[in-house]
Write a protein that holds these residues in place. Structure first.
Motif, PDB file in Angstrom:
ATOM      1  N   SER A  26       0.831  -1.208   0.000  1.00  0.00           N
ATOM      2  CA  SER A  26       0.000   0.000   0.000  1.00  0.00           C
ATOM      3  C   SER A  26       0.862   1.254   0.000  1.00  0.00           C
ATOM      4  N   VAL A  27       1.930   1.222   0.786  1.00  0.00           N
ATOM      5  CA  VAL A  27       2.847   2.362   0.831  1.00  0.00           C
ATOM      6  C   VAL A  27       3.468   2.596  -0.545  1.00  0.00           C
ATOM      7  N   GLU A  28       3.889   1.507  -1.182  1.00  0.00           N
ATOM      8  CA  GLU A  28       4.485   1.638  -2.518  1.00  0.00           C
ATOM      9  C   GLU A  28       3.477   2.187  -3.521  1.00  0.00           C
ATOM     10  N   MET A  29       2.230   1.716  -3.428  1.00  0.00           N
ATOM     11  CA  MET A  29       1.202   2.201  -4.341  1.00  0.00           C
ATOM     12  C   MET A  29       0.992   3.705  -4.185  1.00  0.00           C
TER      13      MET A  29
ATOM     14  N   GLY B 255       3.567  11.773 -13.097  1.00  0.00           N
ATOM     15  CA  GLY B 255       3.911  13.046 -13.720  1.00  0.00           C
ATOM     16  C   GLY B 255       5.317  13.509 -13.392  1.00  0.00           C
ATOM     17  N   ASP B 256       5.972  12.851 -12.438  1.00  0.00           N
ATOM     18  CA  ASP B 256       7.349  13.201 -12.051  1.00  0.00           C
ATOM     19  C   ASP B 256       8.249  12.062 -12.502  1.00  0.00           C
ATOM     20  N   LYS B 257       8.838  12.200 -13.671  1.00  0.00           N
ATOM     21  CA  LYS B 257       9.643  11.128 -14.262  1.00  0.00           C
ATOM     22  C   LYS B 257      10.809  10.727 -13.377  1.00  0.00           C
ATOM     23  N   ALA B 258      11.469  11.701 -12.777  1.00  0.00           N
ATOM     24  CA  ALA B 258      12.628  11.413 -11.931  1.00  0.00           C
ATOM     25  C   ALA B 258      12.218  10.580 -10.717  1.00  0.00           C
ATOM     26  N   ALA B 259      11.091  10.953 -10.107  1.00  0.00           N
ATOM     27  CA  ALA B 259      10.615  10.221  -8.928  1.00  0.00           C
ATOM     28  C   ALA B 259      10.214   8.802  -9.299  1.00  0.00           C
ATOM     29  N   LEU B 260       9.563   8.637 -10.440  1.00  0.00           N
ATOM     30  CA  LEU B 260       9.156   7.302 -10.882  1.00  0.00           C
ATOM     31  C   LEU B 260      10.373   6.441 -11.195  1.00  0.00           C
ATOM     32  N   ASN B 261      11.387   7.030 -11.825  1.00  0.00           N
ATOM     33  CA  ASN B 261      12.614   6.285 -12.124  1.00  0.00           C
ATOM     34  C   ASN B 261      13.300   5.836 -10.843  1.00  0.00           C
ATOM     35  N   ALA B 262      13.236   6.688  -9.809  1.00  0.00           N
ATOM     36  CA  ALA B 262      13.859   6.341  -8.535  1.00  0.00           C
ATOM     37  C   ALA B 262      13.163   5.160  -7.869  1.00  0.00           C
ATOM     38  N   LEU B 263      11.861   5.045  -8.088  1.00  0.00           N
ATOM     39  CA  LEU B 263      11.102   3.932  -7.508  1.00  0.00           C
ATOM     40  C   LEU B 263      11.388   2.621  -8.220  1.00  0.00           C
ATOM     41  N   GLY B 264      11.822   2.691  -9.473  1.00  0.00           N
ATOM     42  CA  GLY B 264      12.116   1.479 -10.230  1.00  0.00           C
ATOM     43  C   GLY B 264      10.853   0.825 -10.757  1.00  0.00           C
ATOM     44  N   PRO B 265      10.974  -0.387 -11.315  1.00  0.00           N
ATOM     45  CA  PRO B 265       9.817  -1.086 -11.878  1.00  0.00           C
ATOM     46  C   PRO B 265       8.761  -1.363 -10.800  1.00  0.00           C
ATOM     47  N   GLY B 266       7.493  -1.278 -11.183  1.00  0.00           N
ATOM     48  CA  GLY B 266       6.402  -1.561 -10.261  1.00  0.00           C
ATOM     49  C   GLY B 266       6.208  -3.050 -10.056  1.00  0.00           C
ATOM     50  N   PRO B 267       5.355  -3.439  -9.088  1.00  0.00           N
ATOM     51  CA  PRO B 267       5.138  -4.860  -8.777  1.00  0.00           C
ATOM     52  C   PRO B 267       4.684  -5.674  -9.983  1.00  0.00           C
ATOM     53  N   VAL B 268       3.734  -5.145 -10.758  1.00  0.00           N
ATOM     54  CA  VAL B 268       3.231  -5.891 -11.908  1.00  0.00           C
ATOM     55  C   VAL B 268       4.323  -6.042 -12.959  1.00  0.00           C
ATOM     56  N   GLN B 269       5.080  -4.980 -13.174  1.00  0.00           N
ATOM     57  CA  GLN B 269       6.179  -5.056 -14.142  1.00  0.00           C
ATOM     58  C   GLN B 269       7.223  -6.070 -13.706  1.00  0.00           C
ATOM     59  N   ARG B 270       7.532  -6.095 -12.416  1.00  0.00           N
ATOM     60  CA  ARG B 270       8.533  -7.047 -11.905  1.00  0.00           C
ATOM     61  C   ARG B 270       8.046  -8.480 -12.099  1.00  0.00           C
ATOM     62  N   GLN B 271       6.771  -8.725 -11.790  1.00  0.00           N
ATOM     63  CA  GLN B 271       6.243 -10.079 -11.933  1.00  0.00           C
ATOM     64  C   GLN B 271       6.128 -10.481 -13.400  1.00  0.00           C
ATOM     65  N   THR B 272       5.754  -9.540 -14.246  1.00  0.00           N
ATOM     66  CA  THR B 272       5.662  -9.833 -15.678  1.00  0.00           C
ATOM     67  C   THR B 272       7.024 -10.209 -16.241  1.00  0.00           C
ATOM     68  N   GLU B 273       8.051  -9.451 -15.871  1.00  0.00           N
ATOM     69  CA  GLU B 273       9.399  -9.740 -16.351  1.00  0.00           C
ATOM     70  C   GLU B 273       9.878 -11.094 -15.848  1.00  0.00           C
ATOM     71  N   ALA B 274       9.546 -11.429 -14.586  1.00  0.00           N
ATOM     72  CA  ALA B 274       9.952 -12.725 -14.039  1.00  0.00           C
ATOM     73  C   ALA B 274       9.276 -13.866 -14.788  1.00  0.00           C
ATOM     74  N   LEU B 275       7.981 -13.692 -15.104  1.00  0.00           N
ATOM     75  CA  LEU B 275       7.264 -14.716 -15.855  1.00  0.00           C
ATOM     76  C   LEU B 275       7.864 -14.898 -17.243  1.00  0.00           C
ATOM     77  N   LEU B 276       8.132 -13.788 -17.924  1.00  0.00           N
ATOM     78  CA  LEU B 276       8.670 -13.873 -19.284  1.00  0.00           C
ATOM     79  C   LEU B 276      10.057 -14.503 -19.293  1.00  0.00           C
ATOM     80  N   GLN B 277      10.880 -14.153 -18.323  1.00  0.00           N
ATOM     81  CA  GLN B 277      12.225 -14.733 -18.264  1.00  0.00           C
ATOM     82  C   GLN B 277      12.153 -16.244 -18.053  1.00  0.00           C
TER      83      GLN B 277
END
Length: 220
Positions: free
Chosen positions: A173-176, A184-206
């Protein structure tokens, strides 16, 4: 709200087509409103005779037990399920005794088709999850530019692991909220890194790509 209960509700609203397709700042706010407004309507309820939650928005086909013997015996399904087991295990919160696992992947239709299509991927997820001892629920839908596949462990969580799962839910919840605040803040989003869904999607594809390389004949 407990982690499993919240995840069930989110899946139900998504499956009912109630969530906005564009999750920008306005979309996030709209999604929160939808989740709150439908809390009493779509919250899945378990019955002793059925491991699958029922909701007002579910279709008869979704409520019926999945019977796909041909897919479960497909060599691609067997190989893919074996590759996905570590990915599903990794989705279980640390210290939760293997409970509370869930995987949410958003695939490009081309990637999904290369793995045998939505239903074969779901069948592989079910096979892998059951081999891990999960009580399984899977969801999936395909659109022109998106294939969504979700697998979830719906076992009742023993009391000794409840605090661990609650802490995991609070962390998510905190991460969300951090990600919503950073829209809207590209720098802040880049600092957070990939989101949970993106991380799980990449793990599945790999894992899936490794499975294809292990047994390329199965995918020909």
């Amino acid at each position: 709200m407990a982690y499993q209960k919240a995840l069930n509700h989110l899946i139900a609203c998504s499956d009912a087509g109630l969530l906005p397709t564009r999750l920008d700042e306005a979309g996030m706010q709209q999604a929160l409103v939808v989740l709150q407004q439908n809390l009493d309507v779509l919250m899945p309820k378990r019955t002793p005779s059925d491991a699958e939650p029922t909701t007002a928005a579910m279709t008869k086909a979704e409520l019926a037990p999945a019977k796909q013997p041909a897919l479960s015996k497909d060599p691609r399904c067997v190989v893919l399920a074996e590759a996905l087991k570590p990915v599903l295990q990794a989705s279980c919160p640390e210290g939760a005794g293997g409970y509370g696992g869930a995987l949410d992947a958003r695939l490009h239709p081309v990637d999904a088709q290369a793995l045998g299509g939505l239903e074969l991927i779901r069948a592989a997820m079910r096979r892998a999850a059951r081999q891990l001892g999960w009580r399984v629920r899977t969801l999936g839908y395909a659109r022109e530019r998106l294939v969504l596949v979700i697998v979830q462990d719906v076992r009742e969580v023993p009391a000794e692991f409840a605090d661990v799962l609650e802490a995991e839910f609070m962390s998510a919840s905190v991460e969300m909220h951090q990600r919503m605040a950073a829209v809207g803040d590209k720098a802040a989003l880049n600092a957070l890194g990939p989101g949970p869904v993106q991380r799980q999607t990449e793990a599945l594809l790999q894992a899936a790509q490794a499975a294809v390389k292990t047994d390329p004949e199965a995918w020909r």
